[in-house]
Enzyme design. Structure first.
Site, PDB file in Angstrom:
ATOM      1  CD  GLU A  56     -10.299 -20.719 -10.703  1.00 23.08           C
ATOM      2  OE1 GLU A  56     -10.135 -20.829  -9.482  1.00 23.08           O
ATOM      3  OE2 GLU A  56     -11.194 -20.011 -11.193  1.00 23.08           O
TER       4      GLU A  56
ATOM      5  CG  ASP B 194     -12.539 -16.319 -11.973  1.00 26.20           C
ATOM      6  OD1 ASP B 194     -11.741 -16.679 -11.090  1.00 26.20           O
ATOM      7  OD2 ASP B 194     -13.758 -16.169 -11.755  1.00 26.20           O
TER       8      ASP B 194
ATOM      9  CG  ASP C 178      -7.841 -12.969 -12.506  1.00 24.46           C
ATOM     10  OD1 ASP C 178      -8.658 -13.761 -13.004  1.00 24.46           O
ATOM     11  OD2 ASP C 178      -7.183 -13.217 -11.481  1.00 24.46           O
TER      12      ASP C 178
ATOM     13  CG  ASP D 196      -6.202   2.961   0.636  1.00 23.03           C
ATOM     14  OD1 ASP D 196      -5.228   2.179   0.717  1.00 23.03           O
ATOM     15  OD2 ASP D 196      -6.956   2.988  -0.354  1.00 23.03           O
TER      16      ASP D 196
ATOM     17  CG  HIS E 227      -6.690 -15.535  -5.191  1.00 21.00           C
ATOM     18  ND1 HIS E 227      -6.261 -16.281  -6.264  1.00 21.00           N
ATOM     19  CD2 HIS E 227      -7.985 -15.230  -5.442  1.00 21.00           C
ATOM     20  CE1 HIS E 227      -7.262 -16.413  -7.122  1.00 21.00           C
ATOM     21  NE2 HIS E 227      -8.319 -15.784  -6.658  1.00 21.00           N
ATOM     22  CG  ASP E 228      -9.538 -18.710  -4.918  1.00 23.19           C
ATOM     23  OD1 ASP E 228      -9.858 -17.613  -4.436  1.00 23.19           O
ATOM     24  OD2 ASP E 228      -9.704 -19.023  -6.114  1.00 23.19           O
TER      25      ASP E 228
ATOM     26  CG  ASP F 297      -1.708   1.243   1.409  1.00 23.80           C
ATOM     27  OD1 ASP F 297      -1.938   1.930   0.395  1.00 23.80           O
ATOM     28  OD2 ASP F 297      -2.098   1.537   2.554  1.00 23.80           O
TER      29      ASP F 297
ATOM     30  CG  ASP G   6      -1.461   1.548  -3.713  1.00 28.78           C
ATOM     31  OD1 ASP G   6      -0.290   1.263  -4.053  1.00 28.78           O
ATOM     32  OD2 ASP G   6      -1.746   2.228  -2.705  1.00 28.78           O
TER      33      ASP G   6
HETATM   34  O1  ISL Z   1     -11.798 -23.167  -4.272  1.00 28.03           O
HETATM   35  C1  ISL Z   1     -12.940 -22.941  -4.537  1.00 28.03           C
HETATM   36  C2  ISL Z   1     -13.913 -24.004  -4.904  1.00 28.03           C
HETATM   37  O2  ISL Z   1     -13.315 -25.254  -4.972  1.00 28.03           O
HETATM   38  C3  ISL Z   1     -13.449 -21.618  -4.489  1.00 28.03           C
HETATM   39  O3  ISL Z   1     -12.803 -20.971  -3.426  1.00 28.03           O
HETATM   40  C4  ISL Z   1     -13.208 -20.723  -5.675  1.00 28.03           C
HETATM   41  O4  ISL Z   1     -14.268 -19.855  -5.658  1.00 28.03           O
HETATM   42  C5  ISL Z   1     -13.131 -21.393  -7.005  1.00 28.03           C
HETATM   43  O5  ISL Z   1     -11.912 -22.037  -7.054  1.00 28.03           O
HETATM   44  C6  ISL Z   1     -13.213 -20.382  -8.145  1.00 28.03           C
HETATM   45  O6  ISL Z   1     -12.290 -19.358  -7.978  1.00 28.03           O
HETATM   46  C7  ISL Z   1     -12.305 -18.212  -8.782  1.00 28.03           C
HETATM   47  O7  ISL Z   1     -13.590 -17.682  -9.009  1.00 28.03           O
HETATM   48  C8  ISL Z   1     -14.275 -17.127  -7.886  1.00 28.03           C
HETATM   49  C9  ISL Z   1     -13.417 -16.209  -7.034  1.00 28.03           C
HETATM   50  O8  ISL Z   1     -14.060 -15.992  -5.813  1.00 28.03           O
HETATM   51  C10 ISL Z   1     -12.041 -16.784  -6.787  1.00 28.03           C
HETATM   52  O9  ISL Z   1     -11.251 -15.879  -6.069  1.00 28.03           O
HETATM   53  C11 ISL Z   1     -11.464 -17.123  -8.127  1.00 28.03           C
HETATM   54  O10 ISL Z   1     -10.125 -17.534  -8.061  1.00 28.03           O
HETATM   55  C12 ISL Z   1     -15.446 -16.364  -8.455  1.00 28.03           C
HETATM   56  O11 ISL Z   1     -14.997 -15.442  -9.395  1.00 28.03           O
END
Ligand code: ISL
Length: 591
Positions: free
Chosen positions: A280, A226, A103, A30, A354-355, A26, A34
């Protein structure tokens, strides 16, 4: 040169660094990262040796799902900066010989996107941009017998309608929401504020392709797409049939009937030849992956599959339950992908993003052997075949966050799913609930990058949007860089090794000792036109906190040419019977 030119590609030789901008750096004070914060760290990324930055969404968004709910694809969210900042980022990367992958979130938009606003208002140009259906009428008797509760769908007491089908959202609850304005239900496989686009409408596809071209004209180098294998929904939107599907209905909406047609069209119409794409793909199998990737595929370069991310799901296949896993299953799963895509696609290599929880907490030992296990996992990722993706903080061995209350959680996925599970009486106590959150929450990965031991870990001068891991005093970039034996230095070395060695880039993968329940041992091999071995490496990994005897198979035993990298001191180049130390990792060049 054993590797033919037509097999080589820049994205196969690249190491990708994933930036989650909200939590990276950052500069405005804030409390939210960024774009200037990323620009400021370009020399840092360069010194690590990465080639590509994958930037998670920075588009305009109400942030219900941290930017995965886009309200304007051609604008930058104020919190992150301006389009000028984005252009400065592209230029800064290109100046250093690096590239930018953005993305692409086009299975759905935000409900605040103009397309959805117009669609819900019935504007004829946009009415079919999303997936609208009438609900099913519920007989009065079901209501009287208590079998139907309109409140479950957020409807008033006098409503007698249920959703068009039984599909569930990944974030818990029905995948349908009733819209008062339009008097119909719309589909949302994620949050109700993330309505699914109707890809069967050619105008939707055109609008997406235009937007992609607009970004390529700005100079970006590729897209991470995505949940791209969810974009085609089957005609008639039938109820789910598979009880073990990751969410109800996934057996119908994953890899729908026109998904290959659409993915191919995306590539034909909107992706330049030398750009990089990685899709993905939830619930992807090796066979399906081959149809997306490879020479006869749809033009996509790589896919993120989830097989190895499901090993610790409970027996019901649910992400919000938890089961033990073993290295045998992990290596069987990853080996299946290594062998299955060899010559017929290209793997992406990742153990966190990140997930997902932090990889050292999930697959390693984030206590006593944090350094050893983080470097072992790096050795694995960088000596497999495929393109490695680092998630920010992985290179310093960042760990899961010790959540003590739901108040520390920001993630919509965690909050909605926990709420849903509480309703079904799934948790025996608060501790039971928090245990699962600590294990599974996506927020484990989203706490701020730890730059130094100072206040707020050097991430912000303001109040961080999400708590900072209390271990930042020990685990931070400054400390790691000052210590030549750190995780960070190991990453730099293993990245540079991979860049230098064709055999690590293109060599085929062979698993040794497949049934061993602690060791993961494999070779990578380049052969000449006659099939004779030209170059070969051996990776030996002791996946655990206890010493383990290694008895090398005859095919690799004997004098090696060199130890290319190891996370402990190794003084002999002989591959022979010996005891490996906790989380010990070695890579040999075989003679
Ligand atoms: O891991 C997951 C399901 O098995 C979920 O956390 C995830 O939402 C899924 O992998 C899809 O992820 C992507 O699309 C989502 C978004 O929330 C995630 O951050 C993204 O990586 C919806 O856009």
């Amino acid at each position: 040169m054993t590797v033919p030119d037509d097999e080589r590609a820049w994205w196969k030789e690249a190491v990708v660094y994933q930036v989650y901008p909200r939590s990276f750096n950052d500069t405005s004070g804030d409390g939210v990262g960024d774009l200037q914060g990323v620009v400021e760290k370009l020399d840092y990324l360069d010194s690590l040796g990465v080639d590509v930055v994958w930037l998670c969404p920075v588009y305009e968004s109400p942030n219900v799902d941290n930017g995965y709910d886009v309200s304007d694809y051609r604008a930058i969210l104020d919190t992150f900066g301006t389009m000028d900042d984005l252009e400065a980022l592209i230029a800064g990367l290109h100046d250093r010989g690096m590239r930018l992958v953005m993305d692409l979130v086009v299975n759905h938009t935000s409900d605040e996107h103009e397309w959805f606003q117009r669609s819900r208002a019935g504007d004829p140009e946009y009415e079919d941009f999303y997936i609208w259906r009438d609900g099913q009428t519920v007989p009065e008797s079901e209501y009287e017998d208590g079998l139907y509760d309109p409140a479950e769908y957020g409807l008033p007491r006098d409503a007698r309608e249920r959703p068009p089908n039984d599909w569930e959202s990944f974030f818990g609850g029905s995948a349908w929401t009733f819209d008062e304005d339009r008097g119909q239900w719309y589909l949302h496989i994620f949050d109700e504020r993330q309505p699914d686009l109707n890809w069967d409408n050619p105008r939707v596809r055109e609008a997406v392709f235009d937007m992609m071209e607009w970004w390529f004209d700005k100079g970006i180098d590729g897209f991470r797409m995505d949940v791209i294998n969810l974009i085609s929904k089957p005609d008639g939107l039938p109820d789910g049939e598979d009880e073990t599907a990751i969410v109800r209905g996934a057996d119908k909406f994953v890899n729908g009937p026109r998904v290959h047609e659409y993915v191919r069209q995306i590539h034909d119409e909107a992706v330049p030849d030398d750009a990089m794409t990685v899709g993905e793909m939830v619930e992807l199998t090796v066979d399906e992956a081959r149809q997306f990737l490879g020479e006869d595929g749809d033009g996509m370069n790589m896919a993120f599959n989830f097989d190895h991310m499901r090993l610790d799901f409970g027996p019901d296949g649910n992400r919000w339950s938890k089961a033990d896993w073993g290295v045998r299953e992990l290596k069987t799963t990853i080996s299946r992908w290594q062998e299955g895509l060899d010559g017929e696609g290209w793997n992406s290599l990742y153990l966190n993003n990140h997930d997902e929880p932090r990889m050292v907490s999930r697959f390693g030992d984030d206590g006593e052997f944090r350094r050893e296990s983080a470097t072992l996992l790096a050795t694995l990722l960088y000596t497999l075949q495929g393109t490695p993706f680092i998630y920010q903080g992985e290179e310093i061995g960042m760990t899961n966050y010790p959540f003590t209350s739901l108040e520390e959680v920001r993630d919509v996925d965690t909050l909605r799913n926990v709420e849903q599970l509480e309703r079904t009486g799934r948790f025996t106590s608060d501790d039971d609930l928090l245990d699962l959150v600590r294990y599974r929450s996506r927020d484990n990965a989203r706490t701020p990058m730890q730059w130094d031991a100072g206040p707020n870990a050097g991430f912000t001068d303001g109040e961080p949007w999400i708590p900072i891991n209390p271990n930042h005093g020990e685990v931070n970039v400054a400390t790691e860089r000052a210590d030549p034996d750190s995780v960070w230095h190991y990453y730099r070395d293993v990245i540079s090794l991979r860049h230098d060695e064709d055999v690590l880039l293109y060599g085929s993968y062979d698993l040794l000792l497949p049934d061993h329940d602690r060791l993961w041992v494999f070779t990578r091999t380049l052969r000449d036109d006659d099939g004779d071995v030209e170059e070969q490496t051996l990776t030996v990994l002791n996946f655990g906190s206890t010493p383990t005897d290694f008895e090398p198979p005859a095919s690799v035993a004997g004098d090696a040419e060199a130890v290319l990298i190891s996370n402990y001191d190794v003084d002999s180049t002989r591959v022979e019977r010996e005891t490996l130390r906790p989380w010990e990792a070695r890579v040999y060049r075989l003679a």
